[in-house]
Design a protein around this motif. Sequence first.
Motif, PDB file in Angstrom:
ATOM      1  N   LEU A  45     -11.604  10.354  -8.196  1.00  0.00           N
ATOM      2  CA  LEU A  45     -11.974   9.785  -7.348  1.00  0.00           C
ATOM      3  C   LEU A  45     -12.894   9.622  -6.754  1.00  0.00           C
ATOM      4  O   LEU A  45     -12.975   8.089  -5.866  1.00  0.00           O
ATOM      5  CB  LEU A  45     -11.755  10.970  -5.600  1.00  0.00           C
ATOM      6  N   ASP A  46     -14.205   9.431  -7.799  1.00  0.00           N
ATOM      7  CA  ASP A  46     -14.837   8.550  -7.040  1.00  0.00           C
ATOM      8  C   ASP A  46     -14.676   6.952  -7.685  1.00  0.00           C
ATOM      9  O   ASP A  46     -15.421   5.821  -7.301  1.00  0.00           O
ATOM     10  CB  ASP A  46     -16.583   8.648  -8.265  1.00  0.00           C
ATOM     11  N   GLU A  47     -14.133   6.391  -9.105  1.00  0.00           N
ATOM     12  CA  GLU A  47     -13.203   5.289  -9.501  1.00  0.00           C
ATOM     13  C   GLU A  47     -12.718   4.579  -7.845  1.00  0.00           C
ATOM     14  O   GLU A  47     -12.560   3.291  -8.222  1.00  0.00           O
ATOM     15  CB  GLU A  47     -13.006   5.487 -10.692  1.00  0.00           C
ATOM     16  N   LEU A  48     -11.689   5.511  -7.184  1.00  0.00           N
ATOM     17  CA  LEU A  48     -10.801   5.502  -6.884  1.00  0.00           C
ATOM     18  C   LEU A  48     -11.262   4.788  -5.399  1.00  0.00           C
ATOM     19  O   LEU A  48     -11.193   4.065  -4.694  1.00  0.00           O
ATOM     20  CB  LEU A  48     -10.104   6.456  -5.832  1.00  0.00           C
ATOM     21  N   ILE A  52     -11.462   1.191  -4.070  1.00  0.00           N
ATOM     22  CA  ILE A  52     -11.407   0.855  -2.801  1.00  0.00           C
ATOM     23  C   ILE A  52     -12.610  -0.607  -2.226  1.00  0.00           C
ATOM     24  O   ILE A  52     -12.266  -1.696  -1.594  1.00  0.00           O
ATOM     25  CB  ILE A  52     -10.771   1.837  -1.788  1.00  0.00           C
ATOM     26  N   ARG A  53     -14.010   0.059  -2.176  1.00  0.00           N
ATOM     27  CA  ARG A  53     -14.966  -0.754  -1.491  1.00  0.00           C
ATOM     28  C   ARG A  53     -15.542  -2.215  -1.816  1.00  0.00           C
ATOM     29  O   ARG A  53     -15.771  -2.810  -1.250  1.00  0.00           O
ATOM     30  CB  ARG A  53     -16.727   0.008  -2.012  1.00  0.00           C
ATOM     31  N   THR A  54     -14.695  -2.167  -3.147  1.00  0.00           N
ATOM     32  CA  THR A  54     -14.990  -3.428  -4.380  1.00  0.00           C
ATOM     33  C   THR A  54     -13.617  -4.778  -4.433  1.00  0.00           C
ATOM     34  O   THR A  54     -14.185  -5.842  -3.508  1.00  0.00           O
ATOM     35  CB  THR A  54     -15.273  -3.507  -5.267  1.00  0.00           C
ATOM     36  N   ARG A  55     -12.324  -3.232  -4.609  1.00  0.00           N
ATOM     37  CA  ARG A  55     -10.819  -4.264  -4.417  1.00  0.00           C
ATOM     38  C   ARG A  55     -10.678  -4.925  -3.221  1.00  0.00           C
ATOM     39  O   ARG A  55      -9.730  -6.010  -2.868  1.00  0.00           O
ATOM     40  CB  ARG A  55     -10.515  -3.798  -5.643  1.00  0.00           C
ATOM     41  N   ARG A  56     -10.189  -4.134  -2.615  1.00  0.00           N
ATOM     42  CA  ARG A  56      -9.964  -3.466  -1.830  1.00  0.00           C
ATOM     43  C   ARG A  56      -7.733  -4.334  -1.585  1.00  0.00           C
ATOM     44  O   ARG A  56      -7.172  -4.584  -0.867  1.00  0.00           O
ATOM     45  CB  ARG A  56      -9.803  -4.107  -0.029  1.00  0.00           C
ATOM     46  N   GLU A  57      -7.816  -4.051  -2.657  1.00  0.00           N
ATOM     47  CA  GLU A  57      -6.451  -4.908  -3.144  1.00  0.00           C
ATOM     48  C   GLU A  57      -5.323  -3.860  -3.031  1.00  0.00           C
ATOM     49  O   GLU A  57      -5.439  -2.818  -1.852  1.00  0.00           O
ATOM     50  CB  GLU A  57      -5.869  -3.537  -4.974  1.00  0.00           C
ATOM     51  N   GLU A  58      -4.391  -4.912  -1.397  1.00  0.00           N
ATOM     52  CA  GLU A  58      -3.237  -4.165  -1.483  1.00  0.00           C
ATOM     53  C   GLU A  58      -2.016  -3.008  -1.718  1.00  0.00           C
ATOM     54  O   GLU A  58      -1.719  -2.031  -0.945  1.00  0.00           O
ATOM     55  CB  GLU A  58      -2.626  -5.317  -0.143  1.00  0.00           C
ATOM     56  N   ALA A  59      -1.665  -3.129  -3.064  1.00  0.00           N
ATOM     57  CA  ALA A  59      -1.238  -2.199  -3.560  1.00  0.00           C
ATOM     58  C   ALA A  59      -1.637  -1.114  -3.975  1.00  0.00           C
ATOM     59  O   ALA A  59      -1.707   0.187  -3.345  1.00  0.00           O
ATOM     60  CB  ALA A  59      -0.922  -3.086  -5.099  1.00  0.00           C
ATOM     61  N   LEU A  60      -3.132  -1.226  -3.810  1.00  0.00           N
ATOM     62  CA  LEU A  60      -4.156   0.238  -4.144  1.00  0.00           C
ATOM     63  C   LEU A  60      -3.894   1.533  -2.628  1.00  0.00           C
ATOM     64  O   LEU A  60      -3.622   2.256  -2.249  1.00  0.00           O
ATOM     65  CB  LEU A  60      -4.900   0.214  -4.563  1.00  0.00           C
ATOM     66  N   LEU A  61      -4.269   0.135  -1.664  1.00  0.00           N
ATOM     67  CA  LEU A  61      -4.181   0.335  -0.982  1.00  0.00           C
ATOM     68  C   LEU A  61      -3.075   1.279  -0.172  1.00  0.00           C
ATOM     69  O   LEU A  61      -3.167   3.005   0.347  1.00  0.00           O
ATOM     70  CB  LEU A  61      -4.198  -0.046   0.465  1.00  0.00           C
ATOM     71  N   ARG A  62      -2.022   1.027  -0.424  1.00  0.00           N
ATOM     72  CA  ARG A  62      -0.092   1.291  -0.127  1.00  0.00           C
ATOM     73  C   ARG A  62       0.131   2.676  -0.909  1.00  0.00           C
ATOM     74  O   ARG A  62       0.630   3.802   0.243  1.00  0.00           O
ATOM     75  CB  ARG A  62       0.747   0.478  -0.327  1.00  0.00           C
ATOM     76  N   ASP A  63      -0.263   2.716  -2.344  1.00  0.00           N
ATOM     77  CA  ASP A  63      -0.344   4.062  -2.680  1.00  0.00           C
ATOM     78  C   ASP A  63      -1.127   4.819  -1.804  1.00  0.00           C
ATOM     79  O   ASP A  63      -0.494   6.365  -2.083  1.00  0.00           O
ATOM     80  CB  ASP A  63      -0.384   3.919  -4.512  1.00  0.00           C
ATOM     81  N   ILE A  64      -2.084   5.040  -1.829  1.00  0.00           N
ATOM     82  CA  ILE A  64      -3.500   5.905  -1.012  1.00  0.00           C
ATOM     83  C   ILE A  64      -2.474   6.371  -0.172  1.00  0.00           C
ATOM     84  O   ILE A  64      -2.105   7.440   0.591  1.00  0.00           O
ATOM     85  CB  ILE A  64      -4.391   5.215  -0.742  1.00  0.00           C
ATOM     86  N   THR A  65      -2.056   5.449   1.061  1.00  0.00           N
ATOM     87  CA  THR A  65      -1.613   5.760   2.271  1.00  0.00           C
ATOM     88  C   THR A  65      -0.229   6.747   2.038  1.00  0.00           C
ATOM     89  O   THR A  65      -0.373   7.379   2.877  1.00  0.00           O
ATOM     90  CB  THR A  65      -1.428   4.376   2.973  1.00  0.00           C
ATOM     91  N   GLU A  66       0.547   6.301   1.449  1.00  0.00           N
ATOM     92  CA  GLU A  66       2.176   6.948   1.192  1.00  0.00           C
ATOM     93  C   GLU A  66       1.826   7.718   0.042  1.00  0.00           C
ATOM     94  O   GLU A  66       1.915   8.636   0.498  1.00  0.00           O
ATOM     95  CB  GLU A  66       2.957   5.851   0.102  1.00  0.00           C
ATOM     96  N   ALA A  67       0.661   8.434  -0.534  1.00  0.00           N
ATOM     97  CA  ALA A  67       0.254   9.571  -1.286  1.00  0.00           C
ATOM     98  C   ALA A  67      -0.078  10.798  -0.115  1.00  0.00           C
ATOM     99  O   ALA A  67       0.024  11.860   0.039  1.00  0.00           O
ATOM    100  CB  ALA A  67      -0.737   9.372  -2.418  1.00  0.00           C
ATOM    101  N   MET A  68      -0.880  10.301   1.010  1.00  0.00           N
ATOM    102  CA  MET A  68      -1.303  10.806   2.459  1.00  0.00           C
ATOM    103  C   MET A  68      -0.187  10.710   2.875  1.00  0.00           C
ATOM    104  O   MET A  68      -0.477  11.926   4.059  1.00  0.00           O
ATOM    105  CB  MET A  68      -2.890  11.043   2.880  1.00  0.00           C
TER     106      MET A  68
END
Length: 282
Positions: A45-48, A52-68
């Motif tokens: 989660l440190d890398e994650l 998020i802080r550096t790239r804020r890639e939409e696909a990654l943000l979507r995966d995080i939201t859907e996982a939660m």
Amino acid sequence: MKVEDFDMFSTLLKQRSGLVLSRDKAYLLESRLMPVARKWNMKGLDELAIAIRTRREEALLRDITEAMTTNESSFYRDQKPFDQFRNVVLPMMLANRGGRRSIRIWSAACSSGQEAYSLAMLLLDEGARLDGWRFEIVGTDLSSEMVEKAKAGIYTQFEVQRGLPITHLVKYFKQIGDKWQLNDKIRQMVSFREYNLLTDLTPLGQFDVVFCRNVLIYFDQPTKGKVLESIAKLMPADGVLYLGGAETVLGITERFKPMDNQRGLYVMNQPAGAQTARAVAG
């Protein structure tokens, strides 16, 4: 997990989904986001958090939201709301909609579609009583994965055993290997689309009945009020709103009030001016 990382994740989730997480839920974040980190080839989660802080890639943000976001659902969940629909809401709508003979129903935060499909089966069970009537059921969910599963209408043995009468399994499903798929007639009664309750809802159109059960419990008070206000704008004066057993509109919004003697059902709260005008007209 670092406190600053938890705060960053929780802020992100609240902005994107309305989900509110207290710090005692850090374990939940860790358990649900570790698979996301592995999917993106990160060690933890440190890398994650750095990504998020550096790239804020939409696909990654979507995966995080859907996982939660919680995707708990079952056919005829809690049963009573469906009995209320058959015995209270449907007769009222049939009486009030005789001119246009059409009714729109929204299953908000529909997860994998069981609530919407349960309503479709209930309507077909009514048979000749509904001849000549048009029903449109719309299911929406934040998760693209859940929406795709709902569209397919394919469920495991475990999923069809949860709340679904065996008679309905035989009547409305066909077996595909070790899974079960709803027949075309039922699936054609429901449309599904990806939609976020925190965004502008007006493109969805007007709904006579809205099921928004077990959703508000994850939001803070201002977000609950915002969502209820948005839903109210989609509903006619005699519309009916369903909330979960642990949810209420009291102290949150003046747009709805509880339906008399019907737990979990809410109707539009007409302004005093409108009530006076009707009394004068009468």
